[in-house]
Design an enzyme around this catalytic site. Sequence first.
Site, PDB file in Angstrom:
ATOM      1  CG  HIS A  18      39.469  35.280  46.742  1.00  0.00           C
ATOM      2  ND1 HIS A  18      38.727  35.672  45.664  1.00  0.00           N
ATOM      3  CD2 HIS A  18      39.713  36.395  47.460  1.00  0.00           C
ATOM      4  CE1 HIS A  18      38.518  36.986  45.729  1.00  0.00           C
ATOM      5  NE2 HIS A  18      39.117  37.442  46.815  1.00  0.00           N
ATOM      6  CG  HIS A  21      42.660  37.735  44.814  1.00  0.00           C
ATOM      7  ND1 HIS A  21      43.011  37.280  46.048  1.00  0.00           N
ATOM      8  CD2 HIS A  21      41.869  38.815  45.020  1.00  0.00           C
ATOM      9  CE1 HIS A  21      42.477  38.057  46.973  1.00  0.00           C
ATOM     10  NE2 HIS A  21      41.767  38.990  46.370  1.00  0.00           N
ATOM     11  CB  CYS A 137      27.493  49.973  67.581  1.00  0.00           C
ATOM     12  SG  CYS A 137      27.369  48.925  69.047  1.00  0.00           S
ATOM     13  CB  CYS A 140      30.639  47.576  67.667  1.00  0.00           C
ATOM     14  SG  CYS A 140      29.415  46.294  67.825  1.00  0.00           S
ATOM     15  CB  CYS A 161      24.274  47.259  67.563  1.00  0.00           C
ATOM     16  SG  CYS A 161      25.611  46.052  67.529  1.00  0.00           S
ATOM     17  CG  HIS A 164      26.567  45.312  71.573  1.00  0.00           C
ATOM     18  ND1 HIS A 164      27.368  45.501  70.479  1.00  0.00           N
ATOM     19  CD2 HIS A 164      27.352  44.777  72.539  1.00  0.00           C
ATOM     20  CE1 HIS A 164      28.601  45.126  70.770  1.00  0.00           C
ATOM     21  NE2 HIS A 164      28.615  44.678  72.010  1.00  0.00           N
ATOM     22  CE  LYS A 321      31.978  37.727  45.736  1.00  0.00           C
ATOM     23  NZ  LYS A 321      32.217  39.018  46.273  1.00  0.00           N
ATOM     24  CE  LYS A 324      39.634  31.546  50.863  1.00  0.00           C
ATOM     25  NZ  LYS A 324      40.927  30.937  50.972  1.00  0.00           N
TER      26      LYS A 324
HETATM   27  N1  MSP Z   1      41.019  46.558  46.833  1.00  0.00           N
HETATM   28  C1  MSP Z   1      39.862  46.642  46.010  1.00  0.00           C
HETATM   29  C2  MSP Z   1      40.228  47.043  44.625  1.00  0.00           C
HETATM   30  C3  MSP Z   1      40.940  48.359  44.517  1.00  0.00           C
HETATM   31  S1  MSP Z   1      41.403  48.679  42.878  1.00  0.00           S
HETATM   32  C4  MSP Z   1      41.940  50.239  42.903  1.00  0.00           C
HETATM   33  C5  MSP Z   1      39.157  45.267  45.969  1.00  0.00           C
HETATM   34  N2  MSP Z   1      39.867  44.212  46.307  1.00  0.00           N
HETATM   35  S2  MSP Z   1      39.297  42.711  46.434  1.00  0.00           S
HETATM   36  O1  MSP Z   1      40.424  41.910  46.796  1.00  0.00           O
HETATM   37  O2  MSP Z   1      38.168  42.659  47.303  1.00  0.00           O
HETATM   38  O3  MSP Z   1      38.701  42.289  45.063  1.00  0.00           O
HETATM   39  C6  MSP Z   1      39.479  42.243  43.942  1.00  0.00           C
HETATM   40  C7  MSP Z   1      38.779  41.663  42.756  1.00  0.00           C
HETATM   41  O4  MSP Z   1      38.363  40.322  42.982  1.00  0.00           O
HETATM   42  C8  MSP Z   1      37.544  42.444  42.321  1.00  0.00           C
HETATM   43  O5  MSP Z   1      37.661  42.732  40.949  1.00  0.00           O
HETATM   44  C9  MSP Z   1      36.420  41.481  42.547  1.00  0.00           C
HETATM   45  O6  MSP Z   1      35.430  41.628  41.576  1.00  0.00           O
HETATM   46  C10 MSP Z   1      37.130  40.152  42.360  1.00  0.00           C
HETATM   47  N3  MSP Z   1      36.348  39.049  42.929  1.00  0.00           N
HETATM   48  C11 MSP Z   1      36.114  38.775  44.243  1.00  0.00           C
HETATM   49  N4  MSP Z   1      35.289  37.673  44.329  1.00  0.00           N
HETATM   50  C12 MSP Z   1      34.964  37.255  43.073  1.00  0.00           C
HETATM   51  C13 MSP Z   1      34.306  36.135  42.543  1.00  0.00           C
HETATM   52  N5  MSP Z   1      33.664  35.254  43.292  1.00  0.00           N
HETATM   53  N6  MSP Z   1      34.374  35.970  41.186  1.00  0.00           N
HETATM   54  C14 MSP Z   1      35.115  36.789  40.366  1.00  0.00           C
HETATM   55  N7  MSP Z   1      35.772  37.825  40.852  1.00  0.00           N
HETATM   56  C15 MSP Z   1      35.476  38.267  42.138  1.00  0.00           C
HETATM   57  O7  MSP Z   1      37.990  45.245  45.633  1.00  0.00           O
END
Ligand code: MSP
Length: 732
Positions: A18, A21, A137, A140, A161, A164, A321, A324
Amino acid sequence: MKTFYVTTPIYYANSLPHMGHLYTTVVGDFLKRHKRQRGYETYFLTGTDEHGTNIERASARAGRTPKEHVDYIVGELKQMFAAFGLDTAHGGFDVFMRTTEPFHYEGAAEFWRRAAARPTPKGRENIYKGFYEGWFCAPCATFKTEAEMLPATEEGGSPLCPIHERPLDRVSEESYFFRLSDYDEALLALYDSRPDFIRPDARRNEVISLVRGGLEDVSISRLKSSVSWAIPVPGDPNHTVYIWFDALINYITALGWGSENRKAALGEDLFAKFWPGLHLLGKDILRQHAVLWPAMLLAAGVEQPAGVVAHGLWLDQTGRKGSKTLGNALELPTLRRHFSVDAVRYFLLREMSFGQDCKVDYEAIIARSNSDLASGLGNLVSRTLTMMHKYFEGVVPPPDISEAKRLLAKRAGVDSDAQELSSSLELVRDQFVQNVEDFAFHRALEAAWGMIARVDKFISDAKPWELAKSEEQRETLCAVLYRSAETLRWLAVLLYPVMPESAGSIWRQLGLEGDPATFDPNELKWGGLRAGERVGEVSPLFPRIDKVKTMAEIEKEIAQRKETEAGQATTPAEHSGEHATQAAVPGAPTADEVKPEQPPQQGATEAQPAPPPAAAAPEGVATYITIEDFIKVELKVGEVLTAERVPKSDKLLRFTVDVGEPEPRQILAGIAEHYEPEKLVGRKLVIVSNLKPRKLRGFESQGMVLAASIGEEGRPVLATFAEDVPNGARLK
Ligand code: MSP
């Protein structure tokens, strides 16, 4: 040689890629390229975080083993990175780190052992056994977080919960703890001695006040019977390592720390060469990086990172924020289809004031592409090069104005020497580099675009097309076009890390040899473009985007995607809760569905043990769920009171259904191609009644109807009853 090691977070391997990332990886890629230009030897890490309950659950839903599931997601992520030019082949990341790599298991275990063997700054043991407590729970089979429970109905009672509606049980489980509470002073001393350790400043202040408020110990293991898809605790096979503890260590195991095998495979000691590294991350995971990780490093006796840099989040226009589930997130395939990679990279780096949240939608990208790229940089390149071909047959003209022509040049607004322009360029270059050092990428780009506007105005004021009419003004014409082209040479070097493709194209159009990628911006000197050299062919850089047409196409794609989701909502075998958008990954949750797990603290209730793990099934054999899993789904008899087609949708029907509640529910189903709505009125159907409501075509669907899916095209046949049954009766 100077070295620069930069990391993105390793992304959870349970959901498709997304915007979050993409963004952090673009920032990392930009920094790597910029530092390389400046002579640093660089190493850029991205990758995936592949353990934990959420991944175990997502894989069970998808009918895969956890390893199969993470392999699948990693494949998707790598493809996306390649599509956006961020992979190794395009000069992007150097390592795609995965926490399921055997060498990471070795390194993580070594880290644990070292921390366990050393005392805390207050002389106590770093790791000790205790009990993890939380609200559980039973139906769950999960611990509930604060956000996942309803308040108790009576004073002093247990929270409920939400599924439930029964009181949760207070349960405790044996766990190893990391004595984070002993690190407050050491951490405050670290922040104090290194004011740029956490950036931006606002985030640094947040972290300092958090630590000043006192720290609690962190549970860093779970019973293997609760969370099995994780790294075993060294010396205690009944426990597995908490995923944040495992994940953070990746930043050093990737470099060979703690594993002779990895070192041997790398062929050199990358840890000695590149550590300490700079961590880029979103502000939502700052605590783990700025508090837990430095304390872990102190515990294991490893040097601190070079810095922890937190960016803001991408929001929709109403300030939520991007998600999806809400349908307000930008989809990467759509972005890639309608915009060039360079336009997206530019937008991400220019639009967000680094560190702050930023609103985004497709229209904002179109607006910036058209104003800054098509009308701005693209136009300056094309008008300069076109005039170079038109007036000088594609040869770089001489820059100087002779004594005799100075006055004439002055009249056209052109100074006889390029001193002012070249000084401005130097200033802009310095501002650009400094802003990058300060992580103010938007300001760096603002400075560069200030230069574009200036040269654009210089051309418009000097009017080369008028100058060309007079032989007397030939030198002035030469000087104007030389200056513009030389500015473009500088811009190509500065902008290469932002837009590698386009900078290369500008370079080639100017007829230059080599590559802006290897040119140090600090070494730029006025006059590098040599008179008499041939320029290249003009090639358009950033075509104007037709906003109305593009938005119509994008909206159509969004509508089609929603229809597909609706279609999937009627095929229970493939439905996976919230995540029907990801048609290719049945069972994979959306990014926002699974929040990053926070480090659980003693007495807190954040980590969630998995339900008893689904048996890893050999190919062709079904994956089992337990009765606890099954009873999470509430199935009820519902009578159709009204049914009609949803306007402008071929697939959707809208029902009101009596499920034995005071008010009928509105439910949408993608079966309009197979059922006449009026024939369904009075039918008793099977309804999934505890599915989270969601909006489809502007209507909220408060449940789902079940149907068999027949043949390759998945023709739905509604599940119904041979005997009369009361509305609202529960199916068990
Ligand atoms: N797996 C952990 C990180 C471990 S690092 C040792 C994690 N993963 S994540 O996939 O949930 O998120 C990764 C990155 O994506 C985070 O830096 C998070 O801030 C970023 N983002 C997720 N949604 C975002 C937005 N809407 N906008 C900008 N970045 C955001 O956390």
